[in-house]
Design an enzyme around this catalytic site. Structure first.
Site, PDB file in Angstrom:
ATOM      1  CD  GLU A   1      35.582  35.585  45.424  1.00  0.00           C
ATOM      2  OE1 GLU A   1      34.462  35.018  45.572  1.00  0.00           O
ATOM      3  OE2 GLU A   1      36.356  35.418  44.598  1.00  0.00           O
TER       4      GLU A   1
ATOM      5  CG  HIS B   1      44.236   4.843  49.528  1.00  0.00           C
ATOM      6  ND1 HIS B   1      44.750   3.622  49.973  1.00  0.00           N
ATOM      7  CD2 HIS B   1      42.972   4.483  50.233  1.00  0.00           C
ATOM      8  CE1 HIS B   1      44.022   2.823  50.414  1.00  0.00           C
ATOM      9  NE2 HIS B   1      42.944   3.331  50.686  1.00  0.00           N
TER      10      HIS B   1
ATOM     11  CE  LYS C   1      37.242  41.228  38.309  1.00  0.00           C
ATOM     12  NZ  LYS C   1      35.839  41.449  38.845  1.00  0.00           N
TER      13      LYS C   1
END
Lengths: 461, 461
Positions: free
Chosen positions: B289, B315, B429
């Protein structure tokens, strides 16, 4: 009700604009589809790719269910010892399919599940304190029986178990390992332990639909018939000879072209779902370990798989996604129907600005955020695809697992690498053996001990 | 006992070979250090970068501790409603510093902590079922009071609380918000709710050492004085004018040069620690950000932060790390001393191959794996650094948090972007508001509703 893949915004000239797969390249991929598919089918026919056939193995499923039924009500805890492919699938399915703990509307007849996938003493010791061995079933999973992390846990839990329950320790252990090879098989035989088989032709990261995932699933009450049915359905679609009707092939081909032709080297799986959040980690292993390889020409290849969870990561990673380099391909997982959706209540006096939320549901809000973020990233020119999931249930999850596995295997064909080995992890494993003083690794030990990669006199602050 | 940064293998010609920072470029970075640091200090002096001074604010810490003391023993559950910067720091510190649940060796006097960072009804509803409002303290965190995710949760929990405890609901809520702005402040004032302040000059992702993280920490019993002392120590080192003695500047400069000069666009934080595993997610937000931006020249820039956890990801991701493209920079977090380490017991008859593990500790195994993996990636030519952590405690965690925050702010200077805004999240938004029917966003609604980014007749399988 099945999954759909919308790849409109993966293709150049779609709503996202110029970053995307060239339609001509996609046609070439379609032209090569028969050859790639036939190569995969050939490997399957020669018995190499056992994961294709796991959805049809109803007798193994029945054996898992039968065992779970036989111990029903006896254990408060299930402790799975496994790492990598022996842990990630079970963790993802547990998040997606297990009844949430303390859900008071359902009978509390299922045990707690702990998947111990690390050797940090704070984790191992924590599980040892929480899970009383007297009421715990331990499932040790290692194909070779030599996995250092899993086997060191096994030694610890075995000792605790013997101390707690004496000779009946044998009734608290289930072994999931190779049918014949390795150290665990003879140990299970000598002590007549309950055991299940990881098929020889199924690699760890492709093993979630074998007893590796099915046994914990049977114990936790997942709907295994539905899971395998969804997987079978996904497998069948993923074997379609019609490229345009084959979601796994199209998803793989787009990712391959984005990586190799468009500079889009990262791929982000972006579920808008709390219950699907751990599919990300399962998928990261699948893609990273299968495709991150040195190819026949000696080139280091492989996309960088990554994850984000909606709506949470809108407040973390979306800034970078929207404005940072356009080197990331996104696949949204959108859930169409949220079971047990909740209403957002009326706002109290003084919080009038929240009126627009009242009367909507949390599921609606989450879905609006998914659509809004897809739109925003599309407008920002970021290539993206959308997988619509009718509902988070065993069927759709099984279908997604199989799409991902076939797409990854198909990716191996496109990149020209063996998607089923992992030669790159050997060096670290051998160095660990050296440092731990394993017999036969004395030379490695002196090599490793002698190496000063962190010279304290050089570039240390 | 403080952290050290070993960046030997970040620099070209180190043991990892040719992929790394050119030493000459590093000297240039050292030459520019005074200027970059002075720019940062100037912003701090002008009152913009409040996070620098949080470690010195002992009165806020005291207020958090005093409140926690006043409610001590009263609540079984703490529910934090927050997302992004209001959640990630608390989650990371909870994993690192909270006493593990059910640790029977310690008095069980601490509540359970739930950080609700999504709006998925399965998560929100799950917490509602688990946490009985009668014995739960709710901490709502939103600087603006308009965060849709957090506020919709607030409406739900507030309703449940009023239904459960009637008029005394006010004693179950703590508000953490702006001192004056936003919707939550007047609401808190009208109802005389206990409240704390997010300083105006501290952005969400830099707010972990404000009441955003300190209040949950006080309630959970973290050692806050040590946390702030470690942070102050880290801050002071990170402000050193001597580049070669400034870990934050060196870490930032190496990452910047790797990204912009060496094609190493991803950075992987790789803690070998279960308790430090969520530092990864906190760091991903911080870097993504802050640095994922459009710069003054209109270029999309920013490294792609990523994470892995040792030994687990050996793994999963190490295959790709070792053999895939050398476009990733690794920073290992190695823990030198594991408190409460556990011995790996003797192997039983029939498992003689495990003899090499018996008598060692889990901490030794984890450390051997860390060293082995660093060596293996070094031998594979992958640039990497090593941060040595004396022990996972509040002091070292505080120091690491401050290193990361200063390094990120310093990165903003190097990339030439504002590390403290997030303009790229606005579009999503606003589209969400449109889809949710928020008054004032009618135009956005029709724009969004009218957009068919997923045309069902086009490229859908």
């Amino acid at each position: 009700m099945v999954l759909t893949l919308d790849y409109t915004c993966f293709v150049r000239g779609g709503p996202q604009g110029e970053v995307g797969v060239d339609p001509e390249h996609l046609e070439q991929a379609a032209d090569q589809h028969a050859e790639k598919l036939s190569s995969l089918k050939g490997k399957r026919d020669s018995g190499q790719l056992g994961f294709f056939d796991l959805p049809d193995d109803r007798s193994t499923m029945a054996a898992c269910l039968e065992y779970a039924e036989s111990v029903s009500g006896r254990f408060e805890n299930i402790v799975v010892m496994g790492i990598g492919g022996s842990a990630l699938g079970t963790q993802a399915l547990h998040a997606a399919l297990s009844r949430p703990l303390h859900d008071s509307r359902l009978p509390n007849d299922r045990p707690r599940l702990f998947v111990v996938d690390n050797v940090d003493p704070s984790l191992v010791g924590g599980v040892l304190r929480v899970a009383n061995p007297e009421t715990t079933l331990f499932n040790v999973i290692s194909k070779s029986g030599s996995t250092a992390e899993t086997m060191s846990q096994f030694l610890l839990f075995l000792e605790a178990l013997k101390a707690a329950v004496g000779d009946s320790w044998r009734d608290h252990i289930v072994v999931t390992t190779d049918a014949q090879q390795g150290f665990l098989r003879p140990f299970a035989d000598v002590h007549a332990l309950k055991s299940f088989v990881v098929p020889d032709n199924v690699g760890g990261r492709f093993s979630v639909l074998s007893p590796v995932g099915l046994l914990p699933g049977a114990l936790m009450g997942w709907n295994l018939p539905q899971l395998l049915e969804g997987a079978a359905h996904g497998r069948n679609r993923s074997l379609s000879g019609d490229f345009a009707q084959n979601p796994a092939a199209v998803w793989a081909a787009c990712h391959h072209l984005l990586d190799t032709r468009c500079g889009v080297h990262s791929q982000v799986l972006f579920p808008y779902s709390h219950r699907l959040r751990l599919m990300v980690d399962w998928n990261v292993q699948l893609v990273a370990e299968s495709l991150g390889k040195v190819d026949a020409q000696g080139r280091r290849i492989g996309p960088f798989p990554h994850g984000a969870v909606g709506a949470t990561d809108q407040h973390s990673q979306v800034q970078l996604f929207a404005q940072g380099p356009r080197d990331k391909a996104f696949t949204f997982l959108r859930v169409l129907n949220h079971k047990d959706d909740l209403l957002i209540p009326d706002h109290p006096q003084g919080l009038d600005e929240l009126a627009y939320l009242s009367g909507k549901t949390f599921g609606q809000l989450l879905d609006a955020e998914c659509r809004a973020t897809q739109l925003a990233l599309t407008d920002a020119g970021c290539p993206n695809a959308l997988i619509s999931v009718p509902e988070v249930d065993a069927h759709s999850v099984g279908e997604f697992l199989m799409w991902s596995m076939v797409a990854t295997a198909y990716g191996g064909e496109l990149y020209g690498v063996d998607a089923f080995d992992q030669p790159g992890v050997e060096a670290g494993k051998v160095a660990t053996y050296g440092l731990m003083g394993r017999p036969g690794f004395e030379q490695e030990r002196s090599r490793v001990e002698g190496r000063k990669i962190s010279d304290p006199n050089y570039r240390v602050i």
